[in-house]
Design a protein around this motif. Structure first.
Motif, PDB file in Angstrom:
ATOM      1  N   ARG A  61      12.912  60.029  11.765  1.00 39.15           N
ATOM      2  CA  ARG A  61      13.455  61.330  12.174  1.00 39.15           C
ATOM      3  C   ARG A  61      14.035  61.226  13.581  1.00 39.15           C
ATOM      4  N   GLY A  62      13.339  60.533  14.463  1.00 39.66           N
ATOM      5  CA  GLY A  62      13.819  60.357  15.835  1.00 39.66           C
ATOM      6  C   GLY A  62      15.128  59.589  15.907  1.00 39.66           C
ATOM      7  N   LEU A  63      15.317  58.662  14.989  1.00 41.88           N
ATOM      8  CA  LEU A  63      16.555  57.889  14.942  1.00 41.88           C
ATOM      9  C   LEU A  63      17.682  58.622  14.219  1.00 41.88           C
ATOM     10  N   GLY A  64      17.348  59.749  13.599  1.00 42.64           N
ATOM     11  CA  GLY A  64      18.362  60.507  12.865  1.00 42.64           C
ATOM     12  C   GLY A  64      18.675  59.938  11.489  1.00 42.64           C
ATOM     13  N   LEU A  65      17.736  59.157  10.917  1.00 43.24           N
ATOM     14  CA  LEU A  65      17.965  58.562   9.602  1.00 43.24           C
ATOM     15  C   LEU A  65      17.476  59.451   8.465  1.00 43.24           C
ATOM     16  N   ILE A  66      16.464  60.255   8.743  1.00 39.51           N
ATOM     17  CA  ILE A  66      15.984  61.230   7.769  1.00 39.51           C
ATOM     18  C   ILE A  66      15.794  62.557   8.479  1.00 39.51           C
ATOM     19  N   GLU A  67      15.746  63.617   7.674  1.00 39.67           N
ATOM     20  CA  GLU A  67      15.500  64.943   8.229  1.00 39.67           C
ATOM     21  C   GLU A  67      14.588  65.714   7.295  1.00 39.67           C
ATOM     22  N   GLU A  68      13.863  66.641   7.876  1.00 35.18           N
ATOM     23  CA  GLU A  68      13.008  67.511   7.078  1.00 35.18           C
ATOM     24  C   GLU A  68      13.870  68.603   6.463  1.00 35.18           C
ATOM     25  N   THR A  69      13.557  68.959   5.231  1.00 34.78           N
ATOM     26  CA  THR A  69      14.306  70.018   4.558  1.00 34.78           C
ATOM     27  C   THR A  69      13.414  71.233   4.367  1.00 34.78           C
ATOM     28  N   ALA A  70      14.039  72.369   4.171  1.00 41.29           N
ATOM     29  CA  ALA A  70      13.294  73.601   3.934  1.00 41.29           C
ATOM     30  C   ALA A  70      13.155  73.880   2.443  1.00 41.29           C
ATOM     31  N   THR A  71      13.849  73.105   1.619  1.00 42.89           N
ATOM     32  CA  THR A  71      13.840  73.362   0.181  1.00 42.89           C
ATOM     33  C   THR A  71      12.552  72.888  -0.463  1.00 42.89           C
ATOM     34  N   ARG A  72      12.216  73.493  -1.565  1.00 36.78           N
ATOM     35  CA  ARG A  72      11.064  73.112  -2.367  1.00 36.78           C
ATOM     36  C   ARG A  72      11.530  72.925  -3.802  1.00 36.78           C
ATOM     37  N   VAL A  73      11.053  71.892  -4.456  1.00 35.35           N
ATOM     38  CA  VAL A  73      11.445  71.629  -5.832  1.00 35.35           C
ATOM     39  C   VAL A  73      11.131  72.840  -6.703  1.00 35.35           C
ATOM     40  N   ASP A  74       9.907  73.299  -6.665  1.00 35.45           N
ATOM     41  CA  ASP A  74       9.494  74.508  -7.363  1.00 35.45           C
ATOM     42  C   ASP A  74       8.469  75.202  -6.480  1.00 35.45           C
ATOM     43  N   PRO A  75       8.906  76.209  -5.706  1.00 34.64           N
ATOM     44  CA  PRO A  75       8.006  76.838  -4.738  1.00 34.64           C
ATOM     45  C   PRO A  75       6.708  77.356  -5.346  1.00 34.64           C
ATOM     46  N   GLU A  76       6.734  77.765  -6.612  1.00 39.03           N
ATOM     47  CA  GLU A  76       5.522  78.293  -7.242  1.00 39.03           C
ATOM     48  C   GLU A  76       4.511  77.196  -7.565  1.00 39.03           C
ATOM     49  N   LEU A  77       4.990  75.992  -7.791  1.00 38.70           N
ATOM     50  CA  LEU A  77       4.094  74.890  -8.144  1.00 38.70           C
ATOM     51  C   LEU A  77       3.776  73.989  -6.961  1.00 38.70           C
ATOM     52  N   ASP A  78       4.459  74.200  -5.866  1.00 33.37           N
ATOM     53  CA  ASP A  78       4.340  73.300  -4.732  1.00 33.37           C
ATOM     54  C   ASP A  78       3.430  73.880  -3.657  1.00 33.37           C
ATOM     55  N   ASP A  79       2.769  72.990  -2.944  1.00 28.56           N
ATOM     56  CA  ASP A  79       1.946  73.369  -1.808  1.00 28.56           C
ATOM     57  C   ASP A  79       2.875  73.635  -0.627  1.00 28.56           C
ATOM     58  N   GLU A  80       2.807  74.826  -0.064  1.00 26.48           N
ATOM     59  CA  GLU A  80       3.732  75.188   1.023  1.00 26.48           C
ATOM     60  C   GLU A  80       3.546  74.347   2.276  1.00 26.48           C
ATOM     61  N   ARG A  81       2.435  73.633   2.386  1.00 25.03           N
ATOM     62  CA  ARG A  81       2.213  72.787   3.557  1.00 25.03           C
ATOM     63  C   ARG A  81       2.979  71.473   3.477  1.00 25.03           C
ATOM     64  N   ARG A  82       3.435  71.101   2.285  1.00 25.01           N
ATOM     65  CA  ARG A  82       4.166  69.846   2.137  1.00 25.01           C
ATOM     66  C   ARG A  82       5.509  69.919   2.832  1.00 25.01           C
ATOM     67  N   ARG A  83       5.833  68.839   3.488  1.00 22.79           N
ATOM     68  CA  ARG A  83       7.135  68.736   4.146  1.00 22.79           C
ATOM     69  C   ARG A  83       7.989  67.762   3.349  1.00 22.79           C
ATOM     70  N   TYR A  84       9.187  68.190   3.046  1.00 23.08           N
ATOM     71  CA  TYR A  84      10.115  67.362   2.276  1.00 23.08           C
ATOM     72  C   TYR A  84      11.120  66.712   3.217  1.00 23.08           C
ATOM     73  N   TYR A  85      11.526  65.491   2.854  1.00 23.23           N
ATOM     74  CA  TYR A  85      12.461  64.734   3.672  1.00 23.23           C
ATOM     75  C   TYR A  85      13.633  64.260   2.813  1.00 23.23           C
ATOM     76  N   ARG A  86      14.768  64.073   3.474  1.00 23.81           N
ATOM     77  CA  ARG A  86      15.958  63.526   2.815  1.00 23.81           C
ATOM     78  C   ARG A  86      16.678  62.628   3.803  1.00 23.81           C
ATOM     79  N   LEU A  87      17.511  61.747   3.241  1.00 21.96           N
ATOM     80  CA  LEU A  87      18.336  60.888   4.088  1.00 21.96           C
ATOM     81  C   LEU A  87      19.435  61.708   4.743  1.00 21.96           C
ATOM     82  N   THR A  88      19.788  61.336   5.949  1.00 23.42           N
ATOM     83  CA  THR A  88      20.976  61.878   6.597  1.00 23.42           C
ATOM     84  C   THR A  88      22.142  60.964   6.227  1.00 23.42           C
ATOM     85  N   GLY A  89      23.329  61.330   6.633  1.00 22.70           N
ATOM     86  CA  GLY A  89      24.476  60.453   6.407  1.00 22.70           C
ATOM     87  C   GLY A  89      24.266  59.091   7.052  1.00 22.70           C
TER      88      GLY A  89
END
Length: 121
Positions: A61-89
């Motif tokens: 994250r510090g290098l700008g290679l990944i970022e945290e996302t606010a999206t949830r695959v299925d908010p009803e089935l997911d634990d809201e404490r989980r943090r999701y990550y994705r690749l940046t460009g």
């Protein structure tokens, strides 16, 4: 801030970091999902310990290679404490550059007959 950074400047990647980037190449994942995907994909050969994973996530994250996302695959089935990550460009470009570097090494090893069944291109 990271726009001037070139992927080759961040290579080579450590094996755990490359596996984390690979796990995020096709979809967003939370930390446990990353650990599970790496373990499954490698047939249990690579098992990321939580300390290794979350330390690497912080650095990536510090290098700008990944970022945290606010999206949830299925908010009803997911634990809201989980943090999701994705690749940046930049993260995608670095992962691709590392994959090319590793492929070139494999081709060299094949040319030296160190990889039975592989043919050097």
């Amino acid at each position: 801030m990271h726009a001037e950074r070139q992927p080759k400047d961040l290579l080579p990647l450590s094996e755990p970091v490359f596996h984390i980037l690979l796990s995020l190449a096709d979809e967003e994942r939370h930390g446990y999902g990353i650990m599970r995907e790496v373990r499954t994909r490698t047939g249990d050969a690579i098992v990321l310990a939580p300390g290794t994973l979350y330390g690497a996530i912080k650095r990536l994250r510090g290098l700008g290679l990944i970022e945290e996302t606010a999206t949830r695959v299925d908010p009803e089935l997911d634990d809201e404490r989980r943090r999701y990550y994705r690749l940046t460009g930049l993260g995608e470009r670095v992962a691709a550059a590392e994959a090319s570097r590793v492929a070139a090494l494999a081709e060299q090893a094949a040319a030296k007959r160190l990889l039975p069944g592989w043919s050097a291109v």
